[in-house]
Design an enzyme around this catalytic site. Structure first.
Site, mmCIF file in Angstrom:
data_model
loop_
_atom_site.group_PDB
_atom_site.id
_atom_site.type_symbol
_atom_site.label_atom_id
_atom_site.label_comp_id
_atom_site.label_asym_id
_atom_site.label_seq_id
_atom_site.Cartn_x
_atom_site.Cartn_y
_atom_site.Cartn_z
ATOM 1 N N TYR A 54 0.846 -1.194 0.000
ATOM 2 C CA TYR A 54 0.000 0.000 0.000
ATOM 3 C C TYR A 54 0.875 1.236 0.000
ATOM 4 O O TYR A 54 1.851 1.302 0.741
ATOM 5 C CB TYR A 54 -0.913 0.034 1.240
ATOM 6 C CG TYR A 54 -2.362 0.044 0.829
ATOM 7 C CD1 TYR A 54 -2.926 1.180 0.254
ATOM 8 C CD2 TYR A 54 -3.147 -1.094 0.949
ATOM 9 C CE1 TYR A 54 -4.232 1.184 -0.180
ATOM 10 C CE2 TYR A 54 -4.461 -1.101 0.524
ATOM 11 C CZ TYR A 54 -5.007 0.042 -0.046
ATOM 12 O OH TYR A 54 -6.297 0.039 -0.480
ATOM 13 N N GLU A 56 -0.403 4.948 -0.548
ATOM 14 C CA GLU A 56 -1.144 6.193 -0.807
ATOM 15 C C GLU A 56 -0.212 7.391 -0.755
ATOM 16 O O GLU A 56 0.649 7.483 0.120
ATOM 17 C CB GLU A 56 -2.258 6.367 0.231
ATOM 18 C CG GLU A 56 -3.480 5.526 -0.084
ATOM 19 C CD GLU A 56 -4.621 5.771 0.887
ATOM 20 O OE1 GLU A 56 -4.514 6.664 1.749
ATOM 21 O OE2 GLU A 56 -5.628 5.053 0.776
ATOM 22 N N ASP A 200 -6.989 12.880 -25.621
ATOM 23 C CA ASP A 200 -7.096 11.523 -25.079
ATOM 24 C C ASP A 200 -6.548 10.579 -26.147
ATOM 25 O O ASP A 200 -7.236 10.259 -27.119
ATOM 26 C CB ASP A 200 -8.559 11.227 -24.751
ATOM 27 C CG ASP A 200 -8.766 9.806 -24.244
ATOM 28 O OD1 ASP A 200 -7.815 9.001 -24.307
ATOM 29 O OD2 ASP A 200 -9.882 9.495 -23.789
ATOM 30 N N THR A 226 -4.493 5.372 -21.944
ATOM 31 C CA THR A 226 -4.383 4.071 -21.296
ATOM 32 C C THR A 226 -2.942 3.618 -21.521
ATOM 33 O O THR A 226 -2.212 4.197 -22.323
ATOM 34 C CB THR A 226 -5.315 3.023 -21.936
ATOM 35 O OG1 THR A 226 -4.939 2.857 -23.303
ATOM 36 C CG2 THR A 226 -6.776 3.438 -21.853
ATOM 37 N N LYS A 229 -3.119 -0.335 -24.650
ATOM 38 C CA LYS A 229 -3.562 -0.492 -26.042
ATOM 39 C C LYS A 229 -2.313 -0.528 -26.939
ATOM 40 O O LYS A 229 -1.498 -1.423 -26.769
ATOM 41 C CB LYS A 229 -4.576 0.592 -26.380
ATOM 42 C CG LYS A 229 -5.851 0.435 -25.511
ATOM 43 C CD LYS A 229 -6.915 1.482 -25.758
ATOM 44 C CE LYS A 229 -8.086 1.284 -24.809
ATOM 45 N NZ LYS A 229 -9.103 2.347 -24.936
ATOM 46 N N ARG A 235 -2.689 -3.106 -17.934
ATOM 47 C CA ARG A 235 -3.896 -2.279 -17.897
ATOM 48 C C ARG A 235 -3.674 -1.157 -16.910
ATOM 49 O O ARG A 235 -3.397 -1.386 -15.735
ATOM 50 C CB ARG A 235 -5.091 -3.112 -17.471
ATOM 51 C CG ARG A 235 -5.337 -4.269 -18.390
ATOM 52 C CD ARG A 235 -6.728 -4.793 -18.224
ATOM 53 N NE ARG A 235 -7.635 -3.963 -18.956
ATOM 54 C CZ ARG A 235 -8.055 -4.216 -20.201
ATOM 55 N NH1 ARG A 235 -7.621 -5.289 -20.813
ATOM 56 N NH2 ARG A 235 -8.892 -3.418 -20.811
HETATM 57 C C1 LIG Z 1 -10.036 2.851 -24.060
HETATM 58 C C2 LIG Z 1 -10.294 4.303 -23.956
HETATM 59 C C3 LIG Z 1 -10.484 4.941 -22.718
HETATM 60 C C4 LIG Z 1 -10.722 4.221 -21.422
HETATM 61 O O1 LIG Z 1 -9.953 3.236 -21.080
HETATM 62 P P1 LIG Z 1 -10.339 2.144 -19.956
HETATM 63 O O2 LIG Z 1 -8.999 1.693 -19.570
HETATM 64 O O3 LIG Z 1 -11.161 1.128 -20.686
HETATM 65 O O4 LIG Z 1 -11.074 2.822 -18.880
HETATM 66 C C5 LIG Z 1 -10.592 6.309 -22.690
HETATM 67 N N1 LIG Z 1 -10.554 7.027 -23.811
HETATM 68 C C6 LIG Z 1 -10.415 6.463 -25.021
HETATM 69 C C7 LIG Z 1 -10.376 7.335 -26.225
HETATM 70 C C8 LIG Z 1 -10.285 5.088 -25.131
HETATM 71 O O5 LIG Z 1 -10.160 4.535 -26.338
#
Ligand SMILES: *Cc1c(COP(=O)(O)O)cnc(C)c1O
Length: 417
Positions: A54, A56, A200, A226, A229, A235
């Protein structure tokens, strides 16, 4: 593999299901554009004893003792993120992409403030203002769309809406937009209306760091992503920024939104960032785009209707209804044939989201297996055969056997079957 034997002994049910999933991932052609195969090193860090800790707070400012190694791990992750993305500030604690975006809202907006993003039906993400998501429930959200004919974002329309609605935050980025994002164009609009621009890049961050897609810095002040991807890490999520709102963003993540960070994930993010800084990763990301282009071309040759006419990045969105089938049965038939994708709405889709007109595919995972342009026509031909024979289980079984055999030649990273 002592840890696997431990799992086997302690919980044969879960052990067997994990093995089955590993075999499934190994034997099918995985085309879901948000998925990938992480390296054995990332898997090892993710499954490490860091899961026991932990911590924080932030490095040097923790609320728990015993942080001498955790602090060094998180500092490495932060420093690598800053260096790789050219950011003045990085927060690597968001549990995933959605919480990273949530933290941006919490840092910069009050309830009821206006936020603007690409509408979900046009390829946006649920956290960019969808009415049933926190972003559309707590904030006043206005959406922009893509052009009806070109399926591309029309910056003149974005500017009109921004001038009329005066958002405090403008999101660019999406989940099903196969084209280049004009970050500079968005930045001009944001600055004209006094909004903060958030890029994003959840889907494309691996392409961005490799120079296979234009960079959101210095145009966007805040970048969210993220880590799992195209970046090919565990993750997780990250917020990168020019530093203007560093304090607000850090406070929004902790204690605003989250408690203890997932230290095992932080370590795996650090590993993935080190991998992403290599020449090998650079070549990988460019190969993703080359593969997507080759796959799009081959699908076009089979008469598929590609949204926007093709792709500039890792993903392809196609309307399959002209082939006499809807998105969901097409995706299901493909899955039975060992080709994994997802059904998806297309822009101005007359059908509903749970059975839309489209199928979304992408090349990050197959590229991680070492497939190149030469393999894409085979994949397109299988997709074509399945869509043309979606009710013929004999033909689908034939494709599946061919796909399984094909996959053997391309070992999946991190999977030993
Ligand atoms: C996948 C994605 C997210 C969110 O990701 P999670 O890990 O699934 O919460 C946010 N914005 C975009 C554009 C995404 O493609």
């Amino acid at each position: 593999m002592s840890s696997t034997s431990a799992l086997q002994a302690a919980d044969p049910d879960i052990h067997e299901l994990v093995l089955k999933e590993a075999r499934r991932q190994d034997e099918c052609i995985r085309l879901i554009p948000s998925e990938n195969y992480v390296s054995p090193a990332v898997l090892e860090a993710t499954g490490s004893v860091l899961s026991n800790k932990y911590s924080e707070g932030y490095p040097g400012r923790r609320y728990y003792e015993g942080q001498e190694f955790i602090d060094r791990i998180e500092t490495l992750a932060i420093d690598r993120a800053k260096a790789l993305f050219g950011a003045a500030h990085a927060n690597v604690q968001p549990y995933s992409g959605s919480p990273a975006n949530q933290a941006v809202y919490l840092a910069l907006l009050e309830a009821g403030d206006t936020v603007m993003g690409l509408g979900l039906p046009f390829g946006g993400h649920i956290t960019h203002g969808l009415n049933v998501n926190f972003s559309g429930r707590i904030y006043r959200s206005v959406g922009y769309e893509v052009d009806r004919d070109t399926h591309r974002i029309d910056l003149d329309e974005v500017e009109d809406i921004a001038r009329r609605e005066r958002p405090k935050l403008i999101f660019c980025g999406g989940t099903a937009y196969p084209r280049i994002w004009d970050f500079a164009g968005f930045a001009e609009i944001a600055s004209a209306v006094g909004a903060v621009l958030v890029a994003d890049i959840a889907h494309i961050s691996g392409l961005v760091v490799a120079g296979a897609h234009p960079h959101p810095f210095p145009h966007a002040g805040i970048v969210t992503t993220t880590t799992h991807k195209t970046l090919r890490g565990p993750r997780g999520g990250m917020i990168l920024s020019d530093g203007t709102y560093a304090k607000e963003l850090d406070r929004a993540v902790f204690p605003g939104l989250q408690g203890g960070p997932h230290d095992h994930t932080t370590a795996a993010i650090a590993v993935a960032l080190r991998e992403a800084a290599t020449e090998e990763f650079r070549a990988y990301a460019h190969q993703i785009v080359a593969n997507a282009r080759a796959l799009a071309q081959a699908l076009d040759g089979h008469g598929f209707r590609l949204i926007s006419g093709g792709t500039d990045n890792h993903l392809i969105l196609m309307d399959v209804t002209k082939r006499g089938i809807n998105g969901k049965p097409a995706a299901q038939a493909l899955n039975r044939a060992g080709i994994e994708c997802n059904y998806n709405t297309v822009p101005f889709d007359p059908r509903k989201p749970f059975d839309p007109s489209g199928v979304r595919i992408g090349t990050p995972a197959v590229t991680s297996r070492g497939m190149r342009e030469a393999e894409m026509p085979s994949i397109a031909a299988w997709i074509d055969r399945v869509v043309a024979n979606a009710d013929d289980e004999t033909e689908i079984a034939r494709v599946r056997a061919e796909v399984t055999e094909f996959c053997r030649a391309f070992p999946a990273p991190g999977i030993r079957v």
